[in-house]
Design a protein around this motif. Structure first.
Motif, PDB file in Angstrom:
ATOM      1  N   LEU A 287       0.828  -1.210   0.000  1.00  0.00           N
ATOM      2  CA  LEU A 287       0.000   0.000   0.000  1.00  0.00           C
ATOM      3  C   LEU A 287       0.861   1.257   0.000  1.00  0.00           C
ATOM      4  CD1 LEU A 287      -1.941  -2.260   0.941  1.00  0.00           C
ATOM      5  CD2 LEU A 287      -2.870  -0.650   2.615  1.00  0.00           C
ATOM      6  N   ASP A 288       0.336   2.337  -0.590  1.00  0.00           N
ATOM      7  CA  ASP A 288       1.005   3.625  -0.457  1.00  0.00           C
ATOM      8  C   ASP A 288       0.606   4.259   0.874  1.00  0.00           C
ATOM      9  OD1 ASP A 288      -1.525   4.866  -0.792  1.00  0.00           O
ATOM     10  OD2 ASP A 288      -1.209   5.174  -2.939  1.00  0.00           O
ATOM     11  N   ASP A 289       1.241   5.360   1.219  1.00  0.00           N
ATOM     12  CA  ASP A 289       1.000   5.976   2.534  1.00  0.00           C
ATOM     13  C   ASP A 289      -0.453   6.392   2.727  1.00  0.00           C
ATOM     14  OD1 ASP A 289       3.532   5.762   3.737  1.00  0.00           O
ATOM     15  OD2 ASP A 289       4.284   7.466   2.587  1.00  0.00           O
ATOM     16  N   GLY A 290      -1.085   6.882   1.654  1.00  0.00           N
ATOM     17  CA  GLY A 290      -2.471   7.305   1.773  1.00  0.00           C
ATOM     18  C   GLY A 290      -3.396   6.149   2.076  1.00  0.00           C
ATOM     19  N   ALA A 291      -3.154   5.017   1.446  1.00  0.00           N
ATOM     20  CA  ALA A 291      -3.988   3.847   1.697  1.00  0.00           C
ATOM     21  C   ALA A 291      -3.764   3.306   3.100  1.00  0.00           C
ATOM     22  CB  ALA A 291      -3.690   2.761   0.655  1.00  0.00           C
ATOM     23  N   VAL A 292      -2.510   3.332   3.572  1.00  0.00           N
ATOM     24  CA  VAL A 292      -2.228   2.878   4.941  1.00  0.00           C
ATOM     25  C   VAL A 292      -2.982   3.732   5.950  1.00  0.00           C
ATOM     26  CG1 VAL A 292      -0.446   2.644   6.700  1.00  0.00           C
ATOM     27  CG2 VAL A 292       0.019   1.893   4.363  1.00  0.00           C
ATOM     28  N   ALA A 293      -2.958   5.046   5.756  1.00  0.00           N
ATOM     29  CA  ALA A 293      -3.667   5.937   6.677  1.00  0.00           C
ATOM     30  C   ALA A 293      -5.168   5.671   6.648  1.00  0.00           C
ATOM     31  CB  ALA A 293      -3.380   7.398   6.311  1.00  0.00           C
ATOM     32  N   ALA A 294      -5.720   5.424   5.461  1.00  0.00           N
ATOM     33  CA  ALA A 294      -7.155   5.169   5.349  1.00  0.00           C
ATOM     34  C   ALA A 294      -7.538   3.855   6.024  1.00  0.00           C
ATOM     35  CB  ALA A 294      -7.559   5.146   3.879  1.00  0.00           C
ATOM     36  N   VAL A 295      -6.725   2.819   5.807  1.00  0.00           N
ATOM     37  CA  VAL A 295      -7.036   1.493   6.342  1.00  0.00           C
ATOM     38  C   VAL A 295      -6.834   1.422   7.850  1.00  0.00           C
ATOM     39  CG1 VAL A 295      -6.192  -0.889   6.390  1.00  0.00           C
ATOM     40  CG2 VAL A 295      -6.654   0.227   4.201  1.00  0.00           C
ATOM     41  N   VAL A 296      -5.683   1.955   8.328  1.00  0.00           N
ATOM     42  CA  VAL A 296      -5.319   1.800   9.732  1.00  0.00           C
ATOM     43  C   VAL A 296      -5.977   2.854  10.612  1.00  0.00           C
ATOM     44  CG1 VAL A 296      -3.412   1.786  11.377  1.00  0.00           C
ATOM     45  CG2 VAL A 296      -3.138   0.691   9.144  1.00  0.00           C
ATOM     46  N   ASN A 297      -5.899   4.097  10.211  1.00  0.00           N
ATOM     47  CA  ASN A 297      -6.377   5.183  11.073  1.00  0.00           C
ATOM     48  C   ASN A 297      -7.869   5.458  10.930  1.00  0.00           C
ATOM     49  OD1 ASN A 297      -3.729   5.465  11.894  1.00  0.00           O
ATOM     50  ND2 ASN A 297      -3.287   7.130  10.466  1.00  0.00           N
ATOM     51  N   ARG A 298      -8.382   5.358   9.693  1.00  0.00           N
ATOM     52  CA  ARG A 298      -9.784   5.695   9.454  1.00  0.00           C
ATOM     53  C   ARG A 298     -10.654   4.460   9.248  1.00  0.00           C
ATOM     54  NH1 ARG A 298      -7.176   9.426   6.113  1.00  0.00           N
ATOM     55  NH2 ARG A 298      -8.018   8.519   4.189  1.00  0.00           N
ATOM     56  N   ARG A 299     -10.036   3.263   9.295  1.00  0.00           N
ATOM     57  CA  ARG A 299     -10.751   1.992   9.187  1.00  0.00           C
ATOM     58  C   ARG A 299     -11.617   1.935   7.926  1.00  0.00           C
ATOM     59  NH1 ARG A 299      -9.935  -0.301  14.372  1.00  0.00           N
ATOM     60  NH2 ARG A 299      -8.114   0.834  15.141  1.00  0.00           N
ATOM     61  N   ARG A 359     -15.408  -2.529  -7.170  1.00  0.00           N
ATOM     62  CA  ARG A 359     -15.680  -2.925  -5.787  1.00  0.00           C
ATOM     63  C   ARG A 359     -14.379  -2.811  -4.991  1.00  0.00           C
ATOM     64  NH1 ARG A 359     -15.568  -7.640  -8.812  1.00  0.00           N
ATOM     65  NH2 ARG A 359     -14.151  -9.306  -8.110  1.00  0.00           N
ATOM     66  N   GLU A 360     -14.525  -2.834  -3.676  1.00  0.00           N
ATOM     67  CA  GLU A 360     -13.365  -2.726  -2.804  1.00  0.00           C
ATOM     68  C   GLU A 360     -12.471  -3.954  -2.979  1.00  0.00           C
ATOM     69  OE1 GLU A 360     -16.492  -2.720  -1.860  1.00  0.00           O
ATOM     70  OE2 GLU A 360     -16.965  -0.833  -0.815  1.00  0.00           O
ATOM     71  N   VAL A 361     -11.174  -3.749  -2.937  1.00  0.00           N
ATOM     72  CA  VAL A 361     -10.255  -4.882  -2.983  1.00  0.00           C
ATOM     73  C   VAL A 361     -10.331  -5.658  -1.669  1.00  0.00           C
ATOM     74  CG1 VAL A 361      -7.845  -5.595  -3.228  1.00  0.00           C
ATOM     75  CG2 VAL A 361      -8.736  -3.704  -4.605  1.00  0.00           C
ATOM     76  N   VAL A 362     -10.371  -4.932  -0.547  1.00  0.00           N
ATOM     77  CA  VAL A 362     -10.632  -5.524   0.769  1.00  0.00           C
ATOM     78  C   VAL A 362     -11.658  -4.628   1.462  1.00  0.00           C
ATOM     79  CG1 VAL A 362      -9.707  -6.257   2.980  1.00  0.00           C
ATOM     80  CG2 VAL A 362      -8.287  -6.451   0.927  1.00  0.00           C
ATOM     81  N   HIS A 363     -12.829  -5.155   1.725  1.00  0.00           N
ATOM     82  CA  HIS A 363     -13.876  -4.356   2.364  1.00  0.00           C
ATOM     83  C   HIS A 363     -13.548  -4.124   3.827  1.00  0.00           C
ATOM     84  CE1 HIS A 363     -17.850  -3.140   3.841  1.00  0.00           C
ATOM     85  NE2 HIS A 363     -18.154  -2.861   2.574  1.00  0.00           N
ATOM     86  N   ALA A 364     -13.954  -2.987   4.355  1.00  0.00           N
ATOM     87  CA  ALA A 364     -13.680  -2.635   5.751  1.00  0.00           C
ATOM     88  C   ALA A 364     -14.223  -3.676   6.725  1.00  0.00           C
ATOM     89  CB  ALA A 364     -14.268  -1.263   6.071  1.00  0.00           C
ATOM     90  N   ASP A 365     -15.327  -4.318   6.385  1.00  0.00           N
ATOM     91  CA  ASP A 365     -15.900  -5.338   7.262  1.00  0.00           C
ATOM     92  C   ASP A 365     -15.060  -6.608   7.302  1.00  0.00           C
ATOM     93  OD1 ASP A 365     -17.981  -3.651   7.839  1.00  0.00           O
ATOM     94  OD2 ASP A 365     -19.383  -4.569   6.416  1.00  0.00           O
ATOM     95  N   ASP A 366     -14.181  -6.769   6.315  1.00  0.00           N
ATOM     96  CA  ASP A 366     -13.333  -7.960   6.224  1.00  0.00           C
ATOM     97  C   ASP A 366     -11.868  -7.628   6.464  1.00  0.00           C
ATOM     98  OD1 ASP A 366     -15.478  -9.658   5.508  1.00  0.00           O
ATOM     99  OD2 ASP A 366     -15.361  -8.955   3.431  1.00  0.00           O
ATOM    100  N   LEU A 367     -11.609  -6.578   7.236  1.00  0.00           N
ATOM    101  CA  LEU A 367     -10.252  -6.056   7.395  1.00  0.00           C
ATOM    102  C   LEU A 367      -9.973  -5.774   8.879  1.00  0.00           C
ATOM    103  CD1 LEU A 367      -8.768  -3.349   5.052  1.00  0.00           C
ATOM    104  CD2 LEU A 367      -8.477  -3.168   7.512  1.00  0.00           C
TER     105      LEU A 367
END
Length: 373
Positions: A287-299, A359-367
């Motif tokens: 992941l790039d930095d923006g995606a990491v922030a979205a996934v980890v910090n903003r779920r 569609r999402e590559v990994v949905h938030a509900d599955d992450l």
């Protein structure tokens, strides 16, 4: 005075207790009835004081060595499975007889990694444990060594115990072995190694050198596996006591021995726990930095625009690791695309994709995020 962690361990209602092979068996004589009875005495006393007890017991392979005339633990999987087939019967009979002295019934539960990775298997295991405990039975758990292959093994019963502790909703985990706690070095190497009494967080075990196998050679898990299991359980909200099996009466009474690990994290839902810690990952998404922030910090869900590279071979529905630009695993999740589909999607906005791929590559509900940035 006992610490809050030790008080929580002593007062826990539902407990999981793991005992290692070296605490129950010898290479020459198989099961040691005196040591097994001593363990059961301590477990029965805890049960009599109102706790529900789940026992994760190693020893099946070791118990099968003497009857089969095998002088030492075999290295090949087929002989291990044969020894386990003989040893599991002996181990179950020994526990049933020993617990019967206290009019307690035991139930054998044999698990493979598939049973906690696959959702349907996990739910079946959870229902079985729930019913056994409701029927005032002591579940005795072991890895199903007679059928487990290298690909679906837990690796050691310490990790299995940590996973079972979450599966049954345990209030505490006790890891009993031939060592009386966690040391900052090898206590067998001479003077100088210091026992660590309390672990409140990861910084308390920085620099600890843990061996990879027990001293007896009968088991597969050394101090490294016990430390890993203790950290896994404590990070998921379960306090842990690491102590010697010979100290079981005191460990299970006031928990005033060994090394106590404080619960450092919040309890996850069962699905998120298994996704984060039990399921095997078959690939990696960078992941790039923006995606990491979205996934980890903003779920948030992971979209194709935030992916920079793909590693591994996997199908849609498999578990993959999500890594940051430095290669650190920051999350795990269920991927919605096959590995062969993703290279063409990397870095592209969802709106630029064909309709069937929007569609999402990994949905938030599955992450499940594994660290905060």
């Amino acid at each position: 005075m006992s610490s809050p962690t030790r008080k929580a361990l002593a007062g826990a209602h539902r407990i999981v207790v793991k005992v290692g092979s070296s605490s129950l068996t010898t290479a020459e004589g198989g099961l040691d009835p005196a040591r097994l009875d001593a363990l059961v005495d301590a477990l029965a006393a805890r049960y009599a004081n109102g706790s529900q007890v789940v026992l994760v017991s190693s020893g099946a392979i070791a118990a099968g060595l003497a009857p089969l005339g095998i002088p030492r633990r075999p290295r090949d999987l087929a002989t291990q499975q044969a020894a386990a087939s003989v040893g599991q019967l002996a181990l179950a009979h020994a526990y049933a007889s020993s617990f019967a002295r206290y009019s307690l019934t035991v139930g054998q539960v044999l698990l493979t990694a598939d049973d906690v990775v696959r959702r349907s298997h996990y739910r079946n295991a959870q229902r079985t444990f729930s019913k056994l405990l409701a029927l005032n039975t002591v579940p005795v758990v072991n890895e199903n060594d007679t059928v487990a292959t290298e690909e679906i093994r837990f690796g050691d019963n310490d990790r299995l115990a940590a996973l079972v502790a979450h599966l049954v909703g345990a209030d505490a985990l006790f890891l009993l072995s031939d060592v009386d706690g966690l040391y900052d070095g090898d206590p067998r190497a001479g003077a100088g190694a210091r026992r660590i009494d309390e672990v409140a967080g990861e910084s308390d075990v920085d620099g600890v050198k843990a061996g990879s196998q027990g001293a007896s050679g009968l088991g597969t898990g050394g101090m490294a596996s016990k430390l890993s299991a203790a950290q896994l359980a404590s990070s998921a909200g379960v306090p842990v006591l690491l102590a010697a099996a010979a100290q079981a009466p005191q460990a299970l009474a006031d928990a005033d021995v060994g090394t106590a690990f404080a619960a450092t994290g919040a309890r996850l839902s069962a699905r998120r726990f298994w996704l984060g810690h039990a399921a095997g990952a078959t690939g990696r998404l960078w992941l790039d930095d923006g995606a990491v922030a979205a996934v980890v910090n903003r779920r948030r869900s992971l979209l194709s625009a935030g992916i920079t590279a793909v590693d591994g071979e996997f199908d849609a529905g498999d578990v993959v690791e999500l890594v940051d630009p430095a290669g650190r695993v920051v999350a795990r999740g269920v991927v919605a695309f096959d590995a062969a589909e993703l290279p063409a999607l990397i870095g592209r906005s969802t709106h630029d994709l064909p309709a069937e791929q929007r569609r999402e590559v990994v949905h938030a509900d599955d992450l499940v995020p594994l660290r905060n940035r």
